[in-house]
Scaffold this motif. Structure first.
Motif, PDB file in Angstrom:
ATOM      1  N   ILE A   7       0.839  -1.191   0.000  1.00 46.03           N
ATOM      2  CA  ILE A   7       0.000   0.000   0.000  1.00 46.03           C
ATOM      3  C   ILE A   7       0.878   1.247   0.000  1.00 46.03           C
ATOM      4  O   ILE A   7       1.749   1.401   0.855  1.00 46.03           O
ATOM      5  CB  ILE A   7      -0.940   0.032   1.219  1.00 46.03           C
ATOM      6  N   GLN A   8       0.630   2.127  -0.937  1.00 46.26           N
ATOM      7  CA  GLN A   8       1.349   3.397  -1.014  1.00 46.26           C
ATOM      8  C   GLN A   8       0.728   4.385  -0.039  1.00 46.26           C
ATOM      9  O   GLN A   8      -0.474   4.630  -0.052  1.00 46.26           O
ATOM     10  CB  GLN A   8       1.277   3.952  -2.444  1.00 46.26           C
ATOM     11  N   THR A   9       1.561   4.964   0.840  1.00 48.02           N
ATOM     12  CA  THR A   9       1.112   6.020   1.739  1.00 48.02           C
ATOM     13  C   THR A   9       1.934   7.273   1.448  1.00 48.02           C
ATOM     14  O   THR A   9       2.805   7.271   0.577  1.00 48.02           O
ATOM     15  CB  THR A   9       1.257   5.614   3.215  1.00 48.02           C
ATOM     16  N   MET A  10       1.676   8.330   2.176  1.00 51.05           N
ATOM     17  CA  MET A  10       2.324   9.605   1.875  1.00 51.05           C
ATOM     18  C   MET A  10       3.844   9.516   1.930  1.00 51.05           C
ATOM     19  O   MET A  10       4.537  10.078   1.087  1.00 51.05           O
ATOM     20  CB  MET A  10       1.845  10.681   2.850  1.00 51.05           C
ATOM     21  N   LYS A  11       4.379   8.791   2.912  1.00 53.42           N
ATOM     22  CA  LYS A  11       5.827   8.781   3.124  1.00 53.42           C
ATOM     23  C   LYS A  11       6.511   7.463   2.763  1.00 53.42           C
ATOM     24  O   LYS A  11       7.727   7.418   2.662  1.00 53.42           O
ATOM     25  CB  LYS A  11       6.136   9.098   4.596  1.00 53.42           C
ATOM     26  N   ALA A  12       5.746   6.384   2.575  1.00 52.62           N
ATOM     27  CA  ALA A  12       6.376   5.085   2.333  1.00 52.62           C
ATOM     28  C   ALA A  12       5.372   4.121   1.713  1.00 52.62           C
ATOM     29  O   ALA A  12       4.156   4.296   1.830  1.00 52.62           O
ATOM     30  CB  ALA A  12       6.915   4.506   3.642  1.00 52.62           C
ATOM     31  N   ASP A  13       5.908   3.094   1.043  1.00 53.13           N
ATOM     32  CA  ASP A  13       5.102   1.996   0.515  1.00 53.13           C
ATOM     33  C   ASP A  13       5.212   0.855   1.526  1.00 53.13           C
ATOM     34  O   ASP A  13       6.312   0.349   1.787  1.00 53.13           O
ATOM     35  CB  ASP A  13       5.604   1.549  -0.852  1.00 53.13           C
ATOM     36  N   LEU A  14       4.082   0.433   2.091  1.00 53.05           N
ATOM     37  CA  LEU A  14       4.097  -0.439   3.261  1.00 53.05           C
ATOM     38  C   LEU A  14       3.453  -1.789   2.976  1.00 53.05           C
ATOM     39  O   LEU A  14       2.402  -1.883   2.335  1.00 53.05           O
ATOM     40  CB  LEU A  14       3.371   0.246   4.426  1.00 53.05           C
ATOM     41  N   LEU A  15       4.086  -2.834   3.500  1.00 52.25           N
ATOM     42  CA  LEU A  15       3.568  -4.188   3.355  1.00 52.25           C
ATOM     43  C   LEU A  15       2.436  -4.435   4.340  1.00 52.25           C
ATOM     44  O   LEU A  15       2.505  -4.034   5.504  1.00 52.25           O
ATOM     45  CB  LEU A  15       4.681  -5.205   3.595  1.00 52.25           C
ATOM     46  N   VAL A  16       1.396  -5.106   3.863  1.00 53.98           N
ATOM     47  CA  VAL A  16       0.270  -5.489   4.710  1.00 53.98           C
ATOM     48  C   VAL A  16      -0.062  -6.945   4.419  1.00 53.98           C
ATOM     49  O   VAL A  16       0.213  -7.448   3.330  1.00 53.98           O
ATOM     50  CB  VAL A  16      -0.962  -4.596   4.456  1.00 53.98           C
ATOM     51  N   SER A  17      -0.665  -7.620   5.390  1.00 56.91           N
ATOM     52  CA  SER A  17      -1.007  -9.025   5.181  1.00 56.91           C
ATOM     53  C   SER A  17      -2.124  -9.458   6.108  1.00 56.91           C
ATOM     54  O   SER A  17      -2.280  -8.929   7.215  1.00 56.91           O
ATOM     55  CB  SER A  17       0.218  -9.921   5.402  1.00 56.91           C
ATOM     56  N   LYS A  18      -2.903 -10.417   5.649  1.00 58.94           N
ATOM     57  CA  LYS A  18      -3.933 -11.027   6.487  1.00 58.94           C
ATOM     58  C   LYS A  18      -3.247 -11.951   7.481  1.00 58.94           C
ATOM     59  O   LYS A  18      -2.320 -12.685   7.128  1.00 58.94           O
ATOM     60  CB  LYS A  18      -4.927 -11.797   5.628  1.00 58.94           C
ATOM     61  N   GLU A  19      -3.687 -11.916   8.748  1.00 60.46           N
ATOM     62  CA  GLU A  19      -3.030 -12.674   9.811  1.00 60.46           C
ATOM     63  C   GLU A  19      -4.026 -13.557  10.561  1.00 60.46           C
ATOM     64  O   GLU A  19      -5.245 -13.432  10.391  1.00 60.46           O
ATOM     65  CB  GLU A  19      -2.374 -11.700  10.809  1.00 60.46           C
ATOM     66  N   GLU A  20      -3.488 -14.419  11.402  1.00 59.53           N
ATOM     67  CA  GLU A  20      -4.320 -15.229  12.283  1.00 59.53           C
ATOM     68  C   GLU A  20      -5.144 -14.307  13.174  1.00 59.53           C
ATOM     69  O   GLU A  20      -4.675 -13.270  13.634  1.00 59.53           O
ATOM     70  CB  GLU A  20      -3.424 -16.133  13.137  1.00 59.53           C
ATOM     71  N   GLU A  21      -6.371 -14.686  13.417  1.00 58.83           N
ATOM     72  CA  GLU A  21      -7.296 -13.827  14.153  1.00 58.83           C
ATOM     73  C   GLU A  21      -6.786 -13.489  15.547  1.00 58.83           C
ATOM     74  O   GLU A  21      -6.336 -14.364  16.286  1.00 58.83           O
ATOM     75  CB  GLU A  21      -8.670 -14.499  14.258  1.00 58.83           C
ATOM     76  N   GLU A  49       2.809  -2.734   8.275  1.00 55.49           N
ATOM     77  CA  GLU A  49       4.146  -2.233   8.598  1.00 55.49           C
ATOM     78  C   GLU A  49       4.070  -0.755   8.945  1.00 55.49           C
ATOM     79  O   GLU A  49       3.455   0.038   8.224  1.00 55.49           O
ATOM     80  CB  GLU A  49       5.061  -2.436   7.394  1.00 55.49           C
ATOM     81  N   ILE A  50       4.674  -0.375  10.068  1.00 51.04           N
ATOM     82  CA  ILE A  50       4.760   1.023  10.460  1.00 51.04           C
ATOM     83  C   ILE A  50       6.216   1.468  10.303  1.00 51.04           C
ATOM     84  O   ILE A  50       7.092   1.018  11.033  1.00 51.04           O
ATOM     85  CB  ILE A  50       4.287   1.242  11.913  1.00 51.04           C
ATOM     86  N   SER A  51       6.458   2.318   9.340  1.00 52.08           N
ATOM     87  CA  SER A  51       7.791   2.852   9.053  1.00 52.08           C
ATOM     88  C   SER A  51       7.616   3.989   8.042  1.00 52.08           C
ATOM     89  O   SER A  51       6.546   4.113   7.443  1.00 52.08           O
ATOM     90  CB  SER A  51       8.723   1.757   8.505  1.00 52.08           C
ATOM     91  N   PRO A  52       8.632   4.829   7.844  1.00 47.77           N
ATOM     92  CA  PRO A  52       9.930   4.856   8.517  1.00 47.77           C
ATOM     93  C   PRO A  52       9.823   5.451   9.914  1.00 47.77           C
ATOM     94  O   PRO A  52       8.868   6.151  10.234  1.00 47.77           O
ATOM     95  CB  PRO A  52      10.762   5.765   7.599  1.00 47.77           C
TER      96      PRO A  52
END
Length: 327
Positions: free
Chosen positions: A99-113, A124-127
């Protein structure tokens, strides 16, 4: 103009999601800000902390822009990103996305509940930056880590960190959580002041036990909110740097809207945080709105996501009981 909307939330931090990927919507910058101020107004049929605009991207699977209830744009929103992660992943039939955000392109994923029958996503929270110039914070120091700011209070120490939106974090005792000091400080640094010319998110953090913290956040452009994803992520990192919790280990983060799980990582001299939690849909609806005068909008019927809301209610009740005993 008719706009389809999904009301959603991450940890009780609620948003109106507008899909520009598959709908032929077009908004000017002024119209986005005015829509946020009108539709997010809590006195209307909608009300929310902000609007999530989900857009096409030339470099990622999707793009997120976030406008707060006051019409300002946020550079990042962790709770909102989880909702966008779910929407894009389900739209594209993928379990991971960029996902493209204002300051970075961040990885996201579906996880165990994180709780039974609650859609859960990791984002992902960065930078991450501790440079005061990146908030910005006007002090005579390149960083502010566990230090007092005399102009605010002699009682507390603060850490300033951008992730990339700005956060001021203080580790506090229970009595300070329940006092008015956070409100007073937050309103000062988000009004006209010389320290934080652009304002700042202010979080108070209480250590419940190792691996468990409580975070209460005054969010810039919003006020006190049920939860702020980047604040919970940044707070987790700060507790790790102060030896309260450990890097690379999960931390349960409780808030007034529920709970999330965070893991702070260090790679050489850089940090990033995993934010894991719910992405809950509340209802779908449509609004008829005049972009020249959006405050006069009308809201259509609401299609409720009953089962999702009931399950999140159970999580909230469990968290509420736990915090009553812990705080």
């Amino acid at each position: 103009m008719e706009i389809e909307i999904i009301k959603c939330h991450g940890s009780g931090n609620d948003f109106l999601l507008i899909d520009e990927m598959t709908n032929d919507y077009s908004f000017t910058e002024e119209e986005r800000a005015n829509l946020a101020k009108a539709l997010c107004n809590r006195t209307t049929d909608l009300g929310a902390d902000g609007i999530l605009f989900v857009m096409k991207s030339e470099i990622a699977d999707g793009r997120m822009r976030v406008f707060n209830a006051d019409g300002s744009e946020a550079s990042m929103c962790g709770n909102g990103l989880r909702c966008v992660a779910r929407y894009v992943c389900e739209l594209l039939n993928k379990s991971t996305a960029l996902i493209q955000t204002m300051k970075a392109d961040l990885l996201v994923s579906k996880e165990e509940e994180i709780f039974p029958e609650i859609p859960t996503y990791k984002v992902e929270i960065s930078p991450v930056s501790f440079q005061t110039s990146d908030l910005p914070l006007n002090v005579d120091a390149e960083t502010l880590v566990d230090k007092k700011i005399p102009a605010l209070t002699d009682e507390l120490k603060f850490t300033a960190v951008a992730v990339p939106n700005p956060h001021l974090i203080s580790i506090v005792e229970k009595e300070q959580i329940h006092s008015e000091i956070q409100k007073d400080i937050s309103e000062f640094v988000n009004g006209p002041n010389e320290l934080f010319p652009d304002g700042v998110n202010v979080s108070f953090v209480n250590t419940i036990q190792k691996g468990r913290i409580y975070v209460r956040t005054f969010e810039r452009g919003v006020g006190f909110t049920n939860a702020c994803g980047t604040a919970m992520s940044a707070s987790t990192l700060v507790t790790c740097l102060q030896g309260i919790n450990d890097l690379e280990q999960p931390v349960e983060v409780f808030n007034n809207g529920g709970k999330v799980r965070c893991v702070a990582h260090k790679n050489q001299e850089t940090y990033k945080i995993d934010l894991i939690g719910n992405a809950t849909y509340m209802y779908k609806t449509s609004v008829e709105v005049d972009l020249v005068n959006p405050a006069g909008f009308t809201c259509g019927n609401k299609e409720e996501f009953t089962q999702e809301n009931q399950q999140y209610g159970k999580l909230q009740e469990e968290v509420k009981q736990y915090l009553t005993l812990s705080l």
